[in-house]
Design a protein around this motif. Structure first.
Motif, PDB file in Angstrom:
ATOM      1  N   PRO B 106      -2.027 -10.391  -2.034  1.00 26.13           N
ATOM      2  CA  PRO B 106      -2.724 -10.260  -0.763  1.00 26.13           C
ATOM      3  C   PRO B 106      -4.065 -10.990  -0.689  1.00 26.13           C
ATOM      4  O   PRO B 106      -4.582 -11.228   0.395  1.00 26.13           O
ATOM      5  N   GLY B 284      11.649   9.954   1.509  1.00 28.19           N
ATOM      6  CA  GLY B 284      10.345  10.519   1.875  1.00 28.19           C
ATOM      7  C   GLY B 284       9.302   9.452   2.150  1.00 28.19           C
ATOM      8  O   GLY B 284       8.180   9.764   2.524  1.00 28.19           O
ATOM      9  N   GLY B 285       9.622   8.208   1.965  1.00 31.19           N
ATOM     10  CA  GLY B 285       8.691   7.101   2.203  1.00 31.19           C
ATOM     11  C   GLY B 285       9.035   5.935   1.290  1.00 31.19           C
ATOM     12  O   GLY B 285       9.877   6.095   0.415  1.00 31.19           O
ATOM     13  N   GLY B 331      -1.545  -2.973   4.875  1.00 35.23           N
ATOM     14  CA  GLY B 331      -0.473  -2.100   5.323  1.00 35.23           C
ATOM     15  C   GLY B 331       0.754  -2.335   4.467  1.00 35.23           C
ATOM     16  O   GLY B 331       0.727  -3.100   3.501  1.00 35.23           O
ATOM     17  N   ASN B 332       1.849  -1.640   4.821  1.00 32.65           N
ATOM     18  CA  ASN B 332       3.063  -1.745   4.022  1.00 32.65           C
ATOM     19  C   ASN B 332       3.870  -2.965   4.430  1.00 32.65           C
ATOM     20  O   ASN B 332       4.851  -2.881   5.173  1.00 32.65           O
TER      21      ASN B 332
ATOM     22  N   TYR C 134      -0.128   7.411  -0.428  1.00 33.31           N
ATOM     23  CA  TYR C 134       0.175   6.056   0.060  1.00 33.31           C
ATOM     24  C   TYR C 134      -0.189   4.958  -0.941  1.00 33.31           C
ATOM     25  O   TYR C 134       0.625   4.075  -1.249  1.00 33.31           O
ATOM     26  N   ASP C 135      -1.426   4.966  -1.398  1.00 34.91           N
ATOM     27  CA  ASP C 135      -1.869   3.903  -2.301  1.00 34.91           C
ATOM     28  C   ASP C 135      -3.081   4.402  -3.075  1.00 34.91           C
ATOM     29  O   ASP C 135      -3.534   5.542  -2.859  1.00 34.91           O
ATOM     30  N   ALA C 137      -6.189   3.534  -2.923  1.00 35.40           N
ATOM     31  CA  ALA C 137      -7.407   3.716  -2.128  1.00 35.40           C
ATOM     32  C   ALA C 137      -7.398   5.053  -1.403  1.00 35.40           C
ATOM     33  O   ALA C 137      -8.356   5.825  -1.474  1.00 35.40           O
ATOM     34  N   SER C 138      -6.301   5.355  -0.683  1.00 39.98           N
ATOM     35  CA  SER C 138      -6.263   6.632   0.025  1.00 39.98           C
ATOM     36  C   SER C 138      -6.156   7.793  -0.960  1.00 39.98           C
ATOM     37  O   SER C 138      -6.608   8.895  -0.675  1.00 39.98           O
ATOM     38  N   GLY C 272       0.468  -6.902  -0.777  1.00 39.16           N
ATOM     39  CA  GLY C 272      -0.416  -5.751  -0.649  1.00 39.16           C
ATOM     40  C   GLY C 272       0.217  -4.432  -0.241  1.00 39.16           C
ATOM     41  O   GLY C 272      -0.474  -3.429  -0.144  1.00 39.16           O
ATOM     42  N   GLY C 273       1.508  -4.395   0.035  1.00 35.98           N
ATOM     43  CA  GLY C 273       2.085  -3.102   0.381  1.00 35.98           C
ATOM     44  C   GLY C 273       3.587  -3.161   0.506  1.00 35.98           C
ATOM     45  O   GLY C 273       4.126  -4.203   0.877  1.00 35.98           O
ATOM     46  N   PRO C 274       4.319  -2.060   0.313  1.00 35.51           N
ATOM     47  CA  PRO C 274       3.791  -0.749  -0.040  1.00 35.51           C
ATOM     48  C   PRO C 274       3.286  -0.641  -1.483  1.00 35.51           C
ATOM     49  O   PRO C 274       3.632  -1.457  -2.321  1.00 35.51           O
ATOM     50  N   ILE C 326      -0.934  14.361   5.247  1.00 35.53           N
ATOM     51  CA  ILE C 326       0.163  13.485   4.828  1.00 35.53           C
ATOM     52  C   ILE C 326       1.520  14.138   5.017  1.00 35.53           C
ATOM     53  O   ILE C 326       1.703  15.334   4.749  1.00 35.53           O
ATOM     54  N   CYS C 327       2.477  13.354   5.497  1.00 35.76           N
ATOM     55  CA  CYS C 327       3.849  13.832   5.666  1.00 35.76           C
ATOM     56  C   CYS C 327       4.738  12.853   4.901  1.00 35.76           C
ATOM     57  O   CYS C 327       5.006  13.074   3.730  1.00 35.76           O
ATOM     58  N   THR C 328       5.130  11.737   5.534  1.00 42.56           N
ATOM     59  CA  THR C 328       5.817  10.663   4.812  1.00 42.56           C
ATOM     60  C   THR C 328       4.887  10.165   3.708  1.00 42.56           C
ATOM     61  O   THR C 328       3.700   9.945   3.947  1.00 42.56           O
ATOM     62  N   ASN C 329       5.419   9.996   2.494  1.00 43.15           N
ATOM     63  CA  ASN C 329       4.586   9.484   1.404  1.00 43.15           C
ATOM     64  C   ASN C 329       5.181   8.159   0.924  1.00 43.15           C
ATOM     65  O   ASN C 329       5.649   7.367   1.750  1.00 43.15           O
ATOM     66  N   ASN C 330       5.123   7.871  -0.367  1.00 42.95           N
ATOM     67  CA  ASN C 330       5.720   6.632  -0.881  1.00 42.95           C
ATOM     68  C   ASN C 330       6.795   6.956  -1.903  1.00 42.95           C
ATOM     69  O   ASN C 330       6.860   6.363  -2.974  1.00 42.95           O
ATOM     70  N   SER C 331       7.662   7.882  -1.525  1.00 48.74           N
ATOM     71  CA  SER C 331       8.668   8.427  -2.441  1.00 48.74           C
ATOM     72  C   SER C 331       9.491   7.375  -3.177  1.00 48.74           C
ATOM     73  O   SER C 331       9.690   7.469  -4.390  1.00 48.74           O
ATOM     74  N   LEU C 332       9.998   6.388  -2.440  1.00 52.10           N
ATOM     75  CA  LEU C 332      10.842   5.394  -3.106  1.00 52.10           C
ATOM     76  C   LEU C 332      10.031   4.584  -4.123  1.00 52.10           C
ATOM     77  O   LEU C 332      10.569   4.090  -5.106  1.00 52.10           O
ATOM     78  N   CYS C 333       8.732   4.467  -3.876  1.00 58.27           N
ATOM     79  CA  CYS C 333       7.868   3.761  -4.833  1.00 58.27           C
ATOM     80  C   CYS C 333       7.658   4.631  -6.078  1.00 58.27           C
ATOM     81  O   CYS C 333       7.558   4.114  -7.195  1.00 58.27           O
TER      82      CYS C 333
END
Lengths: 134, 484, 443
Positions: B106, B284-285, B331-332, C134-135, C137-138, C272-274, C326-333
């Motif tokens: 990035p 879940g994300g 962002g993602n 999420y990452d 930073a958060s 840079g994401g996810p 937080i609801c949706t997180n980064n589960s697959l990650c």
């Protein structure tokens, strides 16, 4: 959820519309939640209690009671100072379900105005209130 | 005899990772060492790692078996209300994994990352077109973070106007993230009750709205699957008292190509790319929760923003009124590629997507309304809400019916939400579901309702066919065991 | 369209059941004052083949490995990803699954996340990890907010040597509160100045990052001691977790909360994401922890199973009083990370970390040998700061043409470090790559 007729409400206790009971004992008041409340909650998983010496007004939240899917506030039936908390609820929150009026007691408080107890509901009045909710 | 998807079959057990493996095994190809071992301060070195050693075969078998215990959209219907579990196109997965994107850092100079910047810029324009809003930020990581961003923007705008309003109106049908996001931003949520039609009435809002209220958070269509018909009037009331309107766009799948969100009076909106725009839920994300705003709120959007400069795309932080960064980077991005690809694949047919989603929901509603209680018997949008009122006389609950549905081969709908309906069953059959699948689902629910009358214990004991049966969630909460 | 199965006959018969004459009639409840004036102004729907060409064209306009040698870190790291991991993530039972609220048919996700929580806790030396944020930073923002909840103090101290993007996000989250952020400076050796910490008895948490933004390993033990004296929580952040494959983990040094970016564990750099917000703490603070948690339990037959637990902390139950929104997180990650950790293994992780360290040390010696001073005297992992001459911009352009990116110019983030660059070396760089970098800079 059980039927009102299947639940127990001792007649030597006072009740609140937040479904708590208060029992005077010497110069303290013991507080817990009613059989109706524990039945509505389901299995209690955690009880968050205040510290001894904490002071609250009547109607203030003094803690919370949790099941797997809900959280409910615990509200002071009368204003006062906390003199004891039920430490057993830490290990065995299920006591609230099994014995809501005995082993499931939550706090003992020293009321600011003992006369405030008279404002609470008697058992019969409380049961009428519950029937209205059905 | 209807053959439902749910059947019994051989399921393979699989232990926990650390109960497998042997010290010295490896599932990793260590790169060639072409440098000497360098000196290191021994006092800083950690102890040997307490992680299992597994072969590649161990790892692949482990996770293959675990995956077989899961239900996914690719397995069957997920009628989860307000989740929009639509099909996840496979070409989008390939495109997100292209090495030009997946290997890109990035912090490369903009001249070296024009492809990604162009994609982001164009995706913002596409989302602006779909919503009719003016400016977009793709930065928030998910819907809840989009909501927080929106709240921060509203707060920043009020501060600029010289006021520090402390309250925000939140309808009783709102998703839990709404008041949680408002609270994170220092606002106190004030509840507004929906009327007997299941929507907000302007009078209710007019009564609550005052000079200390920053605005309102609406969800439109709302979580009862109903269009907030009075939204334009409500927005006027809010604006007239100096407030702003936030819209939770989780349910956008019902109204693409039809509704002009800006016209409904919305000032800031968040979208869920992992709902409306087909990116996978991943168990879940990760998701992505872009925010879209009107021109007047654009200066507050998070930075950096992608802008066009001398016919190239650059990242700019030159927005002094910005609320700041929500994530470390932009962002993602991996999720954005999928949403971008989806929108390009559908084009103006996004309108058809919404039409068919709403058709599916109304079809299911009409077919089920005789056998399940329908609290709001009105045309619905892309989802409909039932309750267990007919079944509670036999002491069968929404939970029991949901658990039994799994045995029939369907994921249950959303249950016990929204809170305004007791024993709520929220069904959203996305547009990617065929009539045949829906007919099977309806037949399954019919059969279950019959079972509820004739053999309720069967429901209370279900599911019976899954890898595990009902789990002791009480013990899990009383004595949490969060790691092995 | 291949994602829309409805035939005209389907539509007709379904409309009949719905009691409407046309698709438009389904939208009777949408008033005129909410409708679009014109249709969607979007390009013609693309075929799969045109879409592939178009997006592939965009992907080609990127400087990426292997054509480019990019010596950038600063929060996103290039590591080799075992193909087995990418392959397993393609299993749609993982990727197309929903949040595991119905545990009976989600045991795959739940057991995998439980394994993730376990391996992460062990790796970081902590007692409990959540199912992801999420990452990095958060995650740091959530960590300091959690410390405020636990201690009821309203001030947080953040080291200036923490990744500037992480700090920016914390500032964003704090802006709407009345909590105060104070900055701890760094010393000449590149480590945080911890001398003031013991006296900071009004601070909810002290947060440092290790390795920090300059790649330096912080003196965690000393920070921890200071926090204990001040009665504040000790928060350790990270952006490169692989460092703990070699160096002491934060838990062993007394950390109360550990939070950071887990992208290095099998997740592509992906512009840079996810990412993966890793978050772990001591068990005694568990009720204040944000994010989902997976717990072990048994079913009615006594079989082991996994469920989401302690959900009463979360937004869908506690709403405005939740520990986080937080609801949706980064589960697959998180799943990616546990698969990666499973492949690499405990023994392999140590070898891999050592290799990373040695490779970076090589460049860290070669550049001074070529006449470029490194800035900070502390031990580092994967990244270090070097001083380039004031006319380096021209060199940078020349290197870009040779497809080499020589690190990150620190001036925009640390004006006091103008002229310094942050270089990153992982196991993906060969000795030849590093020699080429030095050669090209010098020439």
């Amino acid at each position: 959820m059980a039927n009102i007729s299947e639940l127990t409400f001792p007649d030597d206790l006072n009740y609140t519309d937040e479904h708590e009971w208060a029992k005077p004992e010497d110069d303290v008041v013991i507080v817990g939640i009613s059989d109706y409340a524990q039945d509505q909650l389901g299995d209690v998983t955690f009880v968050e209690l205040p510290e001894v010496d904490d002071e609250f007004e009547k109607g203030e939240t003094f803690g919370t009671v949790e099941s797997t899917k809900t959280v409910s506030d615990l509200v002071m039936p009368v204003g006062g100072q906390v003199v004891a908390i039920n430490a057993e609820l830490g290990e065995s929150p299920g006591l609230v379900n099994e014995a809501p009026y005995a082993g499931g007691w939550m706090i003992r408080l020293k009321p600011d105005h003992p006369a405030d107890l008279e404002d609470l509901m008697s058992r019969d009045v409380y049961v009428e209130l519950l029937k209205g909710l059905e | 005899m209807t053959e439902f998807p749910g059947a019994s079959g051989l399921v393979l057990n699989e232990p926990l990772l650390w109960d497998k493996g042997k010290k010295g095994r490896s599932g990793f190809s260590l790169p060639r060492r072409d440098v000497e071992s360098a000196a290191v301060d021994e006092s800083l070195l950690g102890d040997a790692l307490n992680l299992p050693d597994l072969s590649e075969v161990d790892v692949v078998r482990h996770f293959t078996r675990l995956s077989q215990w899961n239900f996914g959209v690719d397995s069957g219907l997920y009628p989860l209300g307000s989740c929009t579990m639509k099909y996840n196109p496979k070409i989008n997965e390939k495109l997100a994994g292209l090495s030009g994107f997946s290997s890109a850092h990035p912090l490369l100079a903009e001249t070296l990352s024009q492809g990604a910047l162009e994609l982001m810029f164009k995706l913002e324009r596409l989302l602006a077109e779909v919503t009719c809003m003016d400016a977009v930020s793709l930065q928030p990581a998910a819907g809840a973070q989009g909501e927080l961003t929106g709240m921060l923007i509203i707060r920043a705008w009020h501060r600029k106007e010289g006021s520090s309003r402390s309250k925000i109106i939140v309808p009783d049908t709102a998703h839990g993230t709404n008041p949680a996001s408002a609270a994170l931003c220092g606002f106190r949520p004030v509840k507004a009750r929906s009327n007997e039609q299941g929507i907000l009435a302007p009078e209710t809002i007019a009564d609550i709205m005052d000079e200390d209220t920053a605005g309102i958070m609406v969800t439109n269509p709302n979580t009862l699957g109903l269009f907030e018909e009075n939204v334009a009037q409500i927005s006027d009331i809010i604006h007239s008292k100096g407030g702003l309107v936030y819209c939770d766009g989780a349910n956008l799948n019902a109204v693409m190509g039809l509704v002009d969100v800006r016209r409904t009076g919305v000032d800031v909106l968040h979208l869920n790319l992992h709902k409306t725009f087909s990116t996978p839920h991943g168990g879940g994300g990760p998701g992505s929760g872009p925010v879209c705003v009107t021109e007047q709120l654009a200066p507050f959007l998070p930075v950096p923003r992608v802008i066009e400069e001398n016919s190239a795309y650059v990242l700019s932080e030159d927005f002094p009124e910005s609320v700041g960064r929500m994530q470390a980077f932009y962002g993602n991005f991996g999720v954005m590629v999928k949403a971008y690809s989806y929108i390009l694949s559908l084009g103006a047919d996004l309108k058809k997507v919404s039409q068919l989603a709403v058709l599916n929901a109304n079809y299911v509603k009409e077919k089920l309304k005789g056998i399940l209680h329908l609290p709001f018997d009105r045309p619905c949008m892309h989802e409909c809400v039932f309750s267990d009122k007919f079944q509670t006389e036999r002491n069968v609950t929404t939970l029991d019916m949901a658990k039994r549905l799994m045995d029939y081969g369907f994921h249950p709908p959303t249950i016990y939400f929204p809170l305004v309906v007791r024993g709520a069953i929220m069904i959203e059959p996305p547009e990617t579901e065929s009539k045949e699948e829906l007919d099977l689902f309806i037949a399954a629910l019919r059969a279950i309702v019959k079972e509820a009358e004739e053999d309720p214990d069967l429901l209370r004991d279900s599911p019976g066919r899954s890898k595990v049966r009902r789990l002791d969630e009480t013990e899990a909460a009383r004595r949490p065991c969060l790691g092995g | 369209m291949r994602y829309l199965p409805h035939t005209p006959e389907d539509i007709a018969s379904m409309l009949e059941v719905a009691g409407e004459k046309s698709l438009d009639d389904l939208f009777k409840t949408v008033p005129d004052d909410c409708r679009r004036a014109r249709g969607l102004d979007l390009p013609e729907p693309m075929t799969e083949w045109d879409l592939d060409h178009h997006v592939s064209d965009l992907a080609e306009k990127m400087a990426a490995e292997p054509e480019y040698k990019v010596f950038l870190g600063a929060g996103r790291y290039e590591h080799h990803i075992p193909h087995a991991v990418s392959y397993l993530l393609g299993r749609s039972e993982f990727s197309t699954a929903y949040t595991p609220y119905q545990p009976e048919i989600s045991q795959g996700t739940l057991q995998a996340v439980y394994e993730y929580q376990t391996l992460v806790s062990r790796f970081l030396g902590m007692e409990a990890a959540n199912a992801s944020l999420y990452d990095g930073a958060s995650a740091l923002a959530e960590a300091v907010l959690m410390a405020v909840r636990v201690t009821r103090r309203k001030k947080v101290a953040l080291s200036r040597a923490i990744n500037p993007f992480f700090r920016n996000v914390v500032q964003t989250y704090f802006r709407s509160t009345d909590y105060e952020l104070v900055e701890l400076p760094y010393l000449e050796n590149g480590r945080t100045d911890v001398s003031e910490i013991p006296g900071m008895d009004d601070v909810a948490a002290v947060a440092v990052q290790s390795p920090n933004f300059f790649g330096c390993i912080e003196d965690l033990r000393r920070v921890g001691e200071g926090c204990r004296q001040a009665g504040s929580l000790f928060v350790v952040a990270f952006s490169e977790p692989l460092a703990y494959g070699l160096f002491e983990n934060p838990g062993s040094q007394g950390a109360d909360i550990v939070c950071g970016e887990g992208q290095s564990f099998g997740i592509p750099v992906s512009f840079g994401g996810p990412g993966l917000g890793i978050f772990a703490s001591r068990m005694k603070h568990i009720r204040n922890m944000p994010g989902r948690l997976v717990g072990q339990t048994v079913d009615i037959d006594g079989k082991r199973g996994f469920v989401l637990t302690l959900a009463t902390r979360e937004q869908h139950i506690r709403r405005e009083k939740a520990t986080s929104n937080i609801c949706t997180n980064n589960s697959l990650c998180a799943l990616t990370a546990v698969m990666y950790m499973a492949c690499v293994g405990g023994t392999g992780m140590r070898d891999l970390a050592r290799l990373n360290y040695d490779k970076c040390e090589y460049l860290k010696k070669e550049l001074p040998a070529a006449g470029f001073k490194t800035s900070f005297d502390s031990p580092t992992f994967n990244e270090f700061v070097v001083e380039f001459p004031s006319d380096f911009e021209a060199t940078r352009k020349r290197l870009a043409e040779k497809r080499i990116v020589p690190g990150l110019d620190l001036a925009p983030y640390y004006p006091e470090l103008a002229g310094r660059y942050l270089l990153c070396v992982t196991e993906t760089k060969t000795r030849a790559d590093m020699d080429a970098l030095v050669r090209e800079i010098v020439s």
